[in-house]
Design an enzyme around this catalytic site. Structure first.
Site, PDB file in Angstrom:
ATOM      1  N   GLU A  90       0.820  -1.208   0.000  1.00 47.40           N
ATOM      2  CA  GLU A  90       0.000   0.000   0.000  1.00 47.40           C
ATOM      3  C   GLU A  90       0.854   1.257   0.000  1.00 47.40           C
ATOM      4  O   GLU A  90       2.044   1.223   0.320  1.00 47.40           O
ATOM      5  CB  GLU A  90      -0.926  -0.004   1.213  1.00 47.40           C
ATOM      6  CG  GLU A  90      -0.194  -0.003   2.535  1.00 47.40           C
ATOM      7  CD  GLU A  90      -1.156  -0.113   3.718  1.00 47.40           C
ATOM      8  OE1 GLU A  90      -1.724  -1.204   3.898  1.00 47.40           O
ATOM      9  OE2 GLU A  90      -1.321   0.871   4.433  1.00 47.40           O
ATOM     10  N   CYS A 103       3.873   8.422   0.067  1.00 44.64           N
ATOM     11  CA  CYS A 103       4.523   7.524   1.022  1.00 44.64           C
ATOM     12  C   CYS A 103       4.623   6.146   0.359  1.00 44.64           C
ATOM     13  O   CYS A 103       3.616   5.600  -0.083  1.00 44.64           O
ATOM     14  CB  CYS A 103       3.682   7.471   2.292  1.00 44.64           C
ATOM     15  SG  CYS A 103       4.288   6.289   3.487  1.00 44.64           S
ATOM     16  N   CYS A 110       7.066  -6.642   7.276  1.00 45.89           N
ATOM     17  CA  CYS A 110       8.249  -6.077   7.923  1.00 45.89           C
ATOM     18  C   CYS A 110       8.682  -7.013   9.049  1.00 45.89           C
ATOM     19  O   CYS A 110       7.848  -7.618   9.716  1.00 45.89           O
ATOM     20  CB  CYS A 110       7.940  -4.689   8.480  1.00 45.89           C
ATOM     21  SG  CYS A 110       9.385  -3.910   9.241  1.00 45.89           S
ATOM     22  N   CYS A 114       7.495  -3.648  15.477  1.00 50.83           N
ATOM     23  CA  CYS A 114       7.071  -2.522  16.330  1.00 50.83           C
ATOM     24  C   CYS A 114       5.629  -2.756  16.787  1.00 50.83           C
ATOM     25  O   CYS A 114       4.767  -3.114  15.981  1.00 50.83           O
ATOM     26  CB  CYS A 114       7.171  -1.202  15.568  1.00 50.83           C
ATOM     27  SG  CYS A 114       8.832  -0.861  14.964  1.00 50.83           S
ATOM     28  N   CYS A 117       2.390  -1.107  15.090  1.00 48.59           N
ATOM     29  CA  CYS A 117       2.360  -1.109  13.628  1.00 48.59           C
ATOM     30  C   CYS A 117       1.674  -2.351  13.082  1.00 48.59           C
ATOM     31  O   CYS A 117       1.983  -3.472  13.483  1.00 48.59           O
ATOM     32  CB  CYS A 117       3.795  -1.034  13.128  1.00 48.59           C
ATOM     33  SG  CYS A 117       3.911  -1.141  11.348  1.00 48.59           S
ATOM     34  N   SER A 193      12.513   6.951   6.543  1.00 49.11           N
ATOM     35  CA  SER A 193      12.204   6.718   7.954  1.00 49.11           C
ATOM     36  C   SER A 193      12.728   5.361   8.383  1.00 49.11           C
ATOM     37  O   SER A 193      12.508   4.351   7.718  1.00 49.11           O
ATOM     38  CB  SER A 193      10.681   6.753   8.112  1.00 49.11           C
ATOM     39  OG  SER A 193      10.335   6.334   9.400  1.00 49.11           O
ATOM     40  N   HIS A 218      10.348   7.038  19.743  1.00 56.54           N
ATOM     41  CA  HIS A 218       9.159   6.611  20.498  1.00 56.54           C
ATOM     42  C   HIS A 218       9.367   6.400  21.993  1.00 56.54           C
ATOM     43  O   HIS A 218       8.387   6.134  22.712  1.00 56.54           O
ATOM     44  CB  HIS A 218       8.512   5.353  19.893  1.00 56.54           C
ATOM     45  CG  HIS A 218       8.175   5.497  18.442  1.00 56.54           C
ATOM     46  ND1 HIS A 218       7.438   6.548  17.944  1.00 56.54           N
ATOM     47  CD2 HIS A 218       8.503   4.740  17.366  1.00 56.54           C
ATOM     48  CE1 HIS A 218       7.315   6.418  16.630  1.00 56.54           C
ATOM     49  NE2 HIS A 218       7.968   5.346  16.255  1.00 56.54           N
ATOM     50  N   CYS A 335      -0.029   2.858   8.766  1.00 53.36           N
ATOM     51  CA  CYS A 335       0.789   1.955   7.969  1.00 53.36           C
ATOM     52  C   CYS A 335       0.359   0.496   8.122  1.00 53.36           C
ATOM     53  O   CYS A 335       0.304  -0.042   9.210  1.00 53.36           O
ATOM     54  CB  CYS A 335       2.218   2.176   8.467  1.00 53.36           C
ATOM     55  SG  CYS A 335       3.406   0.968   8.051  1.00 53.36           S
TER      56      CYS A 335
HETATM   57  S1  SF4 Z   1       6.957   0.909  12.096  1.00 53.06           S
HETATM   58 FE1  SF4 Z   1       8.219   0.569  10.282  1.00 53.06          FE
HETATM   59  S2  SF4 Z   1       9.969  -0.600  11.078  1.00 53.06           S
HETATM   60 FE2  SF4 Z   1       8.377  -0.742  12.638  1.00 53.06          FE
HETATM   61  S3  SF4 Z   1       7.282  -2.649  12.145  1.00 53.06           S
HETATM   62 FE3  SF4 Z   1       6.188  -0.964  11.103  1.00 53.06          FE
HETATM   63  S4  SF4 Z   1       7.038  -0.899   9.042  1.00 53.06           S
HETATM   64 FE4  SF4 Z   1       8.454  -2.080  10.318  1.00 53.06          FE
END
Ligand code: SF4
Length: 349
Positions: A90, A103, A110, A114, A117, A193, A218, A335
């Site tokens: 996306e 973006c 990933c 995190c 996320c 980022s 964070h 995200c």
């Molecule tokens: S914030 Fe970025 S680095 Fe962290 S899990 Fe999500 S996509 Fe991955």
């Protein structure tokens, strides 16, 4: 499969020599790719060449737009792209007064884990190639170029994936993005980022890449950061800040720290004061972010009064800081959220 969008113009020239094609043909095909056209849409290219390329499993672009959603609140557009192997990624186009920022994703999924996320919930599926990252910009640019529309002017590598975990493809993408004969997006208009992979931050600076570096911090304390981001088990907060300072010294570009405000986790005064202590004297900027609610994670964003208090402490200590407004919240702006709900809906059908 071979993707032509993975190639610079000179690489495309070399590739087409296998098909006995002159340099001007490479130029024609390259400009079609930049305009977002697939092989079948390249009207001035001989049909027999197109056929031979297709027979050899060659494609111009690395993806197509599967669906798009436009926010009724602020005009933000969220794109779902299908890659040539069927994977979904996306991207988001945000409209500002100064231009359009896209973006882009750098990986399918990933590995970084995190907690706030959604992109990481299924782990890392695979890296994107440079051309697949570039295709996101090409396609969004084509859809937004025309009368009174400015195309993509800025790019942020802030979608799914950790860009520095896909270092070679991402740096090749940065090179392709700024090619004069290509999209020609200025290096000054690109941000990257990272969750803070320290060696790669230093390598980026050493190799002369100069995107605006945004570091997801964070938390100002190691224990707290470990609870939010597993990568904190590899690098301490002070190591991350030292790498950011190195980047600034080498490139002269001011580093931005991202700080998602999470209720009862990192939104207290003690955290604000420690953040000030860590960043004192460093010419950087802090973005305080309203956390978008991610239902699978159950993390709640801090309320406005906590964010305001936090910001005032940073202000009083001379730390440059803004509270980032959340864009596209009515279209699953966070995200990884849209991709997940799309895949789940398909599964349930
Ligand atoms: S914030 Fe970025 S680095 Fe962290 S899990 Fe999500 S996509 Fe991955």
């Amino acid at each position: 499969m071979k993707l032509l969008c993975d190639l610079s113009l000179s690489e495309l020239c070399d590739f087409l020599k296998r098909y006995n094609q002159p340099a001007f043909r490479a130029k024609q095909i390259f400009s079609h790719i930049v305009a977002g056209r697939e092989l079948d849409e390249m009207s001035n290219i001989p049909k027999d060449l197109i056929k031979r390329l297709k027979d050899d499993d060659v494609r111009a672009l690395g993806l197509k737009v599967e669906e798009s959603f436009t926010s009724a609140i602020d005009g933000t557009v969220k794109y779902l792209y299908t890659l040539t192997d069927g994977n979904i990624i996306e991207g988001v186009l945000m409209r500002y007064k100064y231009g359009n920022t896209l973006c882009v994703s750098t990986q399918v999924g990933c590995a970084m884990g995190c907690r706030f996320c959604a992109s990481t919930l299924g782990g890392l599926v695979r890296n994107l190639t440079a051309g697949e990252i570039l295709s996101q910009v090409i396609v969004a640019n084509a859809l937004n170029t025309g009368k009174d529309r400015r195309g993509v002017t800025n790019v942020v590598l802030m979608g799914s994936g950790e860009p520095l975990d896909n270092y070679d493809n991402v740096t090749k993408f940065l090179n392709l993005l700024s090619l004069e004969e290509g999209l020609n997006i200025s290096r000054r208009n690109v941000s990257l980022s990272t969750c803070g992979l320290c060696e790669k931050i230093r390598r980026l600076a050493d190799e002369g890449y100069t995107p605006v570096l945004t570091v997801s911090l964070h938390a100002p304390f190691d224990d707290m950061r470990k609870r939010i981001m597993p990568v904190a088990n590899r690098y301490t907060v002070s190591e991350v800040i030292a790498a950011a300072k190195y980047y600034f010294e080498k490139t002269g570009r001011r580093v931005i720290f991202e700080y998602s405000m999470i209720e009862s986790e990192n939104d207290d005064e003690k955290s604000a004061e420690e953040l000030c202590r860590l960043l004192k004297g460093f010419s950087c900027h802090v973005n305080l972010i309203h956390l978008n609610y991610v239902k699978e994670r159950g993390l709640k964003g801090a309320d406005n009064s906590a964010i305001d208090k936090f910001r005032k402490i940073l202000d009083n200590n001379g730390i440059s800081c803004t509270v980032r407004r959340s864009m596209g919240s009515d279209i699953e702006g966070a995200c990884g959220q849209l991709r997940r709900s799309y895949i789940e809906n398909k599964r349930n059908k």
